[in-house]
Design a protein around this motif. Structure first.
Motif, short mmCIF file in Angstrom:
data_model
loop_
_atom_site.label_atom_id
_atom_site.label_comp_id
_atom_site.label_asym_id
_atom_site.label_seq_id
_atom_site.Cartn_x
_atom_site.Cartn_y
_atom_site.Cartn_z
N ILE A 104 0.82 -1.21 0.00
CA ILE A 104 0.00 0.00 0.00
C ILE A 104 0.86 1.26 0.00
O ILE A 104 0.38 2.33 -0.38
CB ILE A 104 -0.99 0.02 1.19
N ASP A 105 2.13 1.13 0.41
CA ASP A 105 3.01 2.31 0.41
C ASP A 105 3.33 2.80 -0.99
O ASP A 105 3.82 3.92 -1.16
CB ASP A 105 4.32 1.99 1.16
N LEU A 106 3.08 1.98 -2.00
CA LEU A 106 3.33 2.38 -3.38
C LEU A 106 2.03 2.65 -4.12
O LEU A 106 2.03 2.80 -5.35
CB LEU A 106 4.12 1.28 -4.11
N GLN A 107 0.91 2.75 -3.37
CA GLN A 107 -0.40 2.99 -3.98
C GLN A 107 -1.14 4.10 -3.23
O GLN A 107 -2.31 3.97 -2.87
CB GLN A 107 -1.22 1.70 -3.94
N HIS A 108 -0.49 5.21 -3.02
CA HIS A 108 -1.08 6.28 -2.21
C HIS A 108 -2.30 6.89 -2.90
O HIS A 108 -2.32 7.10 -4.10
CB HIS A 108 -0.05 7.38 -1.95
N HIS A 109 -3.32 7.16 -2.08
CA HIS A 109 -4.49 7.92 -2.51
C HIS A 109 -4.98 8.69 -1.29
O HIS A 109 -5.12 8.10 -0.21
CB HIS A 109 -5.58 7.00 -3.06
N PRO A 110 -5.27 10.00 -1.40
CA PRO A 110 -5.57 10.81 -0.21
C PRO A 110 -6.81 10.36 0.55
O PRO A 110 -6.90 10.60 1.77
CB PRO A 110 -5.75 12.22 -0.79
N THR A 111 -7.77 9.71 -0.11
CA THR A 111 -8.98 9.29 0.60
C THR A 111 -9.13 7.77 0.68
O THR A 111 -9.56 7.24 1.69
CB THR A 111 -10.24 9.86 -0.09
N GLN A 112 -8.75 7.05 -0.38
CA GLN A 112 -8.94 5.61 -0.39
C GLN A 112 -7.78 4.86 0.25
O GLN A 112 -7.94 3.71 0.68
CB GLN A 112 -9.13 5.12 -1.83
N ASN A 113 -6.61 5.47 0.33
CA ASN A 113 -5.44 4.82 0.93
C ASN A 113 -4.59 5.89 1.62
O ASN A 113 -3.44 6.10 1.30
CB ASN A 113 -4.64 4.11 -0.17
N PRO A 114 -5.18 6.57 2.62
CA PRO A 114 -4.53 7.76 3.19
C PRO A 114 -3.31 7.47 4.05
O PRO A 114 -2.52 8.38 4.32
CB PRO A 114 -5.64 8.39 4.03
N PHE A 115 -3.13 6.22 4.50
CA PHE A 115 -2.01 5.91 5.39
C PHE A 115 -0.85 5.25 4.66
O PHE A 115 0.04 4.66 5.29
CB PHE A 115 -2.49 5.06 6.57
N SER A 116 -0.86 5.35 3.36
CA SER A 116 0.32 4.96 2.58
C SER A 116 1.42 5.97 2.84
O SER A 116 1.18 7.19 2.92
CB SER A 116 -0.05 4.95 1.09
N ASN A 117 2.64 5.50 2.96
CA ASN A 117 3.78 6.40 3.15
C ASN A 117 4.29 6.97 1.84
O ASN A 117 5.19 7.82 1.83
CB ASN A 117 4.91 5.68 3.90
N ASN A 118 3.74 6.49 0.72
CA ASN A 118 4.04 7.04 -0.61
C ASN A 118 5.54 7.10 -0.87
O ASN A 118 6.08 8.08 -1.36
CB ASN A 118 3.42 8.44 -0.75
N THR A 119 6.20 6.01 -0.54
CA THR A 119 7.64 5.91 -0.76
C THR A 119 8.04 4.44 -0.73
O THR A 119 7.29 3.60 -0.22
CB THR A 119 8.42 6.69 0.31
N GLU A 120 9.20 4.13 -1.27
CA GLU A 120 9.74 2.77 -1.18
C GLU A 120 10.29 2.58 0.23
O GLU A 120 11.32 3.17 0.59
CB GLU A 120 10.84 2.56 -2.21
N VAL A 121 9.61 1.77 1.04
CA VAL A 121 10.02 1.59 2.43
C VAL A 121 9.72 0.16 2.85
O VAL A 121 8.74 -0.44 2.42
CB VAL A 121 9.27 2.59 3.36
N PHE A 122 10.62 -0.42 3.62
CA PHE A 122 10.26 -1.61 4.37
C PHE A 122 10.65 -1.45 5.82
O PHE A 122 11.43 -0.57 6.19
CB PHE A 122 10.78 -2.93 3.79
N TYR A 123 10.02 -2.27 6.63
CA TYR A 123 10.00 -2.10 8.07
C TYR A 123 10.70 -3.28 8.73
O TYR A 123 10.57 -4.41 8.27
CB TYR A 123 8.55 -2.04 8.58
N ALA A 124 11.40 -3.03 9.83
CA ALA A 124 12.11 -4.12 10.50
C ALA A 124 12.19 -3.84 12.00
O ALA A 124 12.03 -2.71 12.46
CB ALA A 124 13.51 -4.30 9.91
N VAL A 125 12.49 -4.91 12.73
CA VAL A 125 12.55 -4.85 14.19
C VAL A 125 13.83 -4.17 14.65
O VAL A 125 14.76 -3.93 13.87
CB VAL A 125 12.49 -6.26 14.79
#
Length: 485
Positions: free
Chosen positions: A219-240
């Motif tokens: 979802i971070d690569l599919q940003h939409h202000p209303t349908q996907n508002p919590f996308s970070n709109n960037t190439e990111v991955f998360y780790a511990v």
């Protein structure tokens, strides 16, 4: 007529039934029947009866009920959630921004991080945490941010993770699989290290023998202000972050293992990011089928010389193949081990096929993608792979078309020994699940879809003998016979 050692022959199966006549000139010859249930996916358990006349049968791959239990693996909950969400989300073309200005070390940025792995609403703020993170590494290909709660995360650790991504993982993955997207125009991938990721591993997940160490979320690569508002709109991955005392989550993350663990996770998740770019952003299709997506991502670990974890996963599969679906899963450790072995074999047979699979020939996914990339039918290629598992590394002559660069038997025995030392009877079976005991004249096999079971056939004396296979027509059975002695 007794065929030569290593002879491989196909047996026609019509409506689930087949018979094969075997020659026993000396009486000491042995054959293996490879029974393949080619029904795609995991649609239930198929029963097959194998009856021998004048021969002794012993089954390989029969599993106990305990061995049928699956284990959740790494990012599986996120991958499943991603697919559910994207199936309901309209196609979004992310805006292409101008090149972002360089940020200074120590600067901060807010990220949205999903806070559970069950059912979420991507428009619900309660399903996301806002994490304020500090920029701690600026590389040629990576930016590493970390929140301020991971007190055991040192600058040396961050530097090692960033340097390995810049110098090894990025070039190796791009060469093998293709380039990632760059929707924000900064020319870099963001790695966010946060205790929020540690918190995703619940005690239930730990009890299943797994932990969530990191993930990529499409979802971070599919940003939409209303349908996907919590996308970070960037190439990111998360780790511990390191958590040896389980302060932030139910799983222990030791300081000693941290850098090597994160390197493996980053290589794995980066392939997911690359695949998403090609299948969804470029081709406008769906994400790769889960089983193949995981097989490719685990292959990214191998491409980066991180073989050990794949060796362990494959051992769970190799001791009980009939109960490990190839195309219907992708979540459990044994399914991932099977998918990795299958993808590795494809690359052995067709060097460069990894990039073709990720490109997907447009919108191809799953078995259709395999067929397009290899130029063979999936059933034929599955047969060749299942046969390779039997003949490779043994004393059986190995035709040139059945070669693997992996020491299949050696890796299995080494992994089995290690796993059984840490947890007795963790891998109770032998290679391909061969079990020795009282011989019977007939056996009943239970298989899932897209699996192979191995039946060894011996004779009490010289002559010819017939073996009859009687199975479920819905299993789409295929039988291959190999003389092994």
């Amino acid at each position: 007529m007794v065929p030569p050692l290593g002879n491989i022959q196909a047996v026609t199966v019509a409506n689930g039934q087949a018979s094969v006549d075997l020659g026993f000139q000396q009486g000491s010859e042995e054959y293996v029947l490879i029974l393949q249930a080619l029904r795609p996916g995991s649609v239930g358990i198929f029963e097959t009866f194998v009856n021998g006349v004048g021969v002794t049968l012993s089954a390989r791959g029969l599993a106990s009920a305990a061995q049928l239990e699956t284990l959740v693996a790494d990012d599986a909950p996120i991958r499943e959630m991603e697919r559910r969400i994207l199936a309901t989300l309209p196609r979004i073309d992310p805006p292409r921004r101008a090149l972002q200005p360089a940020q200074d070390l120590g600067s901060q940025r807010n990220f949205f991080v999903v806070n559970k792995t069950g059912s979420i609403q991507i428009t619900n703020p309660e399903d996301f945490d806002v994490v304020t993170a500090t920029l701690r590494y600026i590389g040629t290909r990576a930016l590493i941010y970390a929140d301020d709660t991971g007190l055991l995360l040192t600058d040396a650790m961050v530097q090692q993770i960033g340097s390995r991504f810049d110098d090894q993982i990025h070039p190796a993955n791009v060469t093998a699989f293709g380039p990632e997207s760059d929707i924000d125009g900064n020319g870099r991938v963001i790695i966010l290290l946060s205790t929020r990721v540690n918190a995703l591993t619940t005690q239930e997940i730990v009890d299943q023998g797994a932990r969530i160490v990191g993930f990529f979320f499409g979802i971070d690569l599919q940003h939409h202000p209303t349908q996907n508002p919590f996308s970070n709109n960037t190439e990111v991955f998360y780790a511990v972050v390191p958590d040896p005392n389980r302060v932030h989550g139910a799983a222990r993350v030791s300081i000693e293992e941290y850098v090597a663990l994160l390197s493996s996770v980053v290589a794995h998740e980066f392939e997911h990011m690359i695949s998403f770019n090609h299948h969804v952003l470029i081709a406008g299709g769906s994400p790769e089928a889960l089983w193949l997506d995981e097989g490719l991502a685990h292959m990214a670990e191998t491409v980066n010389d991180m073989h050990f974890q794949n060796q362990l996963r494959s051992a769970f599969f190799l001791h009980s193949p009939p109960t490990t679906t190839l195309t219907g899963g992708g979540n459990s450790l044994d399914e991932r081990g099977a998918a990795w072995l299958f993808v590795h074999y494809m690359e052995d047979r067709f060097p460069g096929v990894l990039r073709k699979l990720v490109a997907g020939a447009g919108r191809n996914v799953g078995t259709v993608n395999v067929e397009a990339a290899t130029g063979t039918t999936f059933s034929s290629f599955f047969d060749q792979w299942a046969t390779t598992l039997l003949v490779d590394g043994g004393t059986i002559p190995n035709p040139a078309t059945f070669e693997s660069s992996i020491d299949l038997r050696g890796d299995f025995e080494e992994a089995k020994l290690l796993l059984n030392q840490s947890e007795p009877n963790r891998i109770p079976g032998n290679y391909l699940g061969i079990r020795f005991g009282t011989a019977t004249q007939s056996i009943v096999l239970q298989q899932e879809g897209t699996t192979a079971a191995y039946v060894q056939v011996r004779s009490a004396g010289a002559g010819a003998a017939r073996v009859v296979v009687d199975g479920d027509p819905g299993a789409q059975m295929r039988v291959t016979v190999v003389r092994v002695k």
